[in-house]
Design a protein around this motif. Structure first.
Motif, PDB file in Angstrom:
ATOM      1  N   TYR A 255      76.686 101.784  14.961  1.00 36.89           N
ATOM      2  CA  TYR A 255      76.876 102.232  13.586  1.00 36.89           C
ATOM      3  C   TYR A 255      77.572 101.171  12.747  1.00 36.89           C
ATOM      4  N   PRO A 256      77.245 101.109  11.450  1.00 36.01           N
ATOM      5  CA  PRO A 256      77.917 100.131  10.569  1.00 36.01           C
ATOM      6  C   PRO A 256      79.376 100.478  10.316  1.00 36.01           C
ATOM      7  N   GLY A 257      79.721 101.765  10.378  1.00 37.40           N
ATOM      8  CA  GLY A 257      81.099 102.207  10.220  1.00 37.40           C
ATOM      9  C   GLY A 257      81.508 103.039  11.412  1.00 37.40           C
ATOM     10  N   SER A 258      82.692 102.822  11.948  1.00 34.38           N
ATOM     11  CA  SER A 258      83.077 103.447  13.204  1.00 34.38           C
ATOM     12  C   SER A 258      83.150 104.973  13.099  1.00 34.38           C
ATOM     13  N   ARG A 259      83.560 105.490  11.939  1.00 37.73           N
ATOM     14  CA  ARG A 259      83.722 106.938  11.844  1.00 37.73           C
ATOM     15  C   ARG A 259      82.375 107.673  11.930  1.00 37.73           C
ATOM     16  N   SER A 260      81.287 106.962  11.710  1.00 30.14           N
ATOM     17  CA  SER A 260      79.958 107.575  11.854  1.00 30.14           C
ATOM     18  C   SER A 260      79.656 107.926  13.304  1.00 30.14           C
TER      19      SER A 260
ATOM     20  N   ILE B 130      79.997 103.131  19.376  1.00 30.30           N
ATOM     21  CA  ILE B 130      80.459 102.693  18.056  1.00 30.30           C
ATOM     22  C   ILE B 130      79.654 101.494  17.567  1.00 30.30           C
TER      23      ILE B 130
ATOM     24  N   LEU C 250      88.647 106.181  16.755  1.00 33.70           N
ATOM     25  CA  LEU C 250      87.968 105.987  15.471  1.00 33.70           C
ATOM     26  C   LEU C 250      88.942 105.858  14.304  1.00 33.70           C
TER      27      LEU C 250
END
Length: 299
Positions: free
Chosen positions: A28-33, A25, A61
């Motif tokens: 990535y800048p956003g966790s869902r990525s 995690i 996530l």
């Protein structure tokens, strides 16, 4: 009847996955990525994406299980049921199919006693057909855990799966040494392949893939190999019932004659010829059949 909640991972497994997920995690800048690599991560644990694995991804996530399921069921690289140690994928897309992919797939189904997306009783091999292995210049292609086995035949593919089941060492045509499906999934999750020499062995594109690049750079190519056409006559000879185009036109040079230093190659029965293996009649080399309209529009 509604399903019961997915069982949780054992405490030690959960602690290990939590640590790995945190590392993923952070990239990535956003966790869902991070969902795609996390699905590979849980697949490396069980060999497939289980309900427990999807629940772990959703919780980690802050997604719903429906969102995770939508992604896991969209991509075919995520297995939805227990699979074998070796995922054997046979390309049956257009080029591989006509070059022998369909015959390879049918042979392996009969030899292994399984259908598409089914696993042998010993849990060693899962067989599936793949729409494209992105290696058309080496058709027909078989992949094992996403490593390439090029220019296969029914016989060589049968020997390949027999060696996998017997535990014998199998070397891909190119790329890294073969590893188990779970190990492959962990690498796809973004963790380094720590086997000695594995990264160095990955190499680059094969010779057949680089010919176009060499032509674009103006580099000289190896001497052309002249292969007999499908009628099997060496040297590209014509059948007796075929029209003759031997007489050159006075207006255009003949393209029928082969270079003096060209060597005629008689293909063995195991070689699979395509229409590109021998010179073909085209409008430029066949004055009797020019390209383009034969009459003005409206006539």
């Amino acid at each position: 009847m509604p399903q019961l909640p997915a069982p949780a991972y054992p405490a030690d497994v959960r602690a290990r996955l939590d640590a790995d997920a945190k590392e993923v995690i952070a990239r990535y800048p956003g966790s869902r990525s991070a969902l795609l690599p996390l699905l590979h991560l849980v697949q490396s644990e069980e060999g497939y994406v289980s309900r427990t694995g999807m629940a772990f991804c959703a919780e980690t996530l802050d997604l719903t299980t429906a969102e995770v399921t939508a992604v896991a069921t969209f991509y075919s690289m995520y297995r939805r049921k227990p699979s074998g140690d070796y995922q054997v994928g046979v390309c049956t897309n257009t080029l591989c199919a006509v070059m022998g992919g369909d015959a390879i797939f049918d042979t392996l189904k009969e030899h292994l006693g399984v259908g598409n997306n089914e696993t042998t009783d010993d849990g060693k091999v899962t067989l599936e057909h793949i729409e494209c292995n992105a290696a058309c210049d080496f058709a027909p292609v078989v992949m094992v855990n996403w490593e390439f086995f090029d220019n296969q035949t029914p016989e060589s593919a049968t020997q390949l799966v027999d060696d996998l089941i017997a535990g014998r060492t199998v070397e891909p045509t190119r790329g890294a040494p073969l590893c188990s499906y779970k190990e492959t999934a962990r690498i796809l999750a973004g963790f380094p392949d720590e086997r000695p020499g594995a990264v160095e062995a990955t190499g680059g594109a094969g010779p057949a893939s680089l010919i176009g690049l060499k032509l674009a750079k103006g580099e000289a190519l190896p001497k052309a190999r002249v292969v007999a056409p499908r009628d099997g006559q060496p040297g590209g000879g014509q059948r007796e019932d075929a029209p003759s185009h031997d007489a050159p036109s006075h207006d255009a040079p003949s393209h029928d004659a082969q270079p003096h230093d060209a060597q005629v190659h008689d293909p063995s029965p195991t070689e699979r010829l395509s229409s590109h293996d021998a010179p073909q009649q085209t409008s430029a080399s066949d004055p009797e059949h020019p390209a383009g309209p034969t009459a003005e529009e409206g006539e």
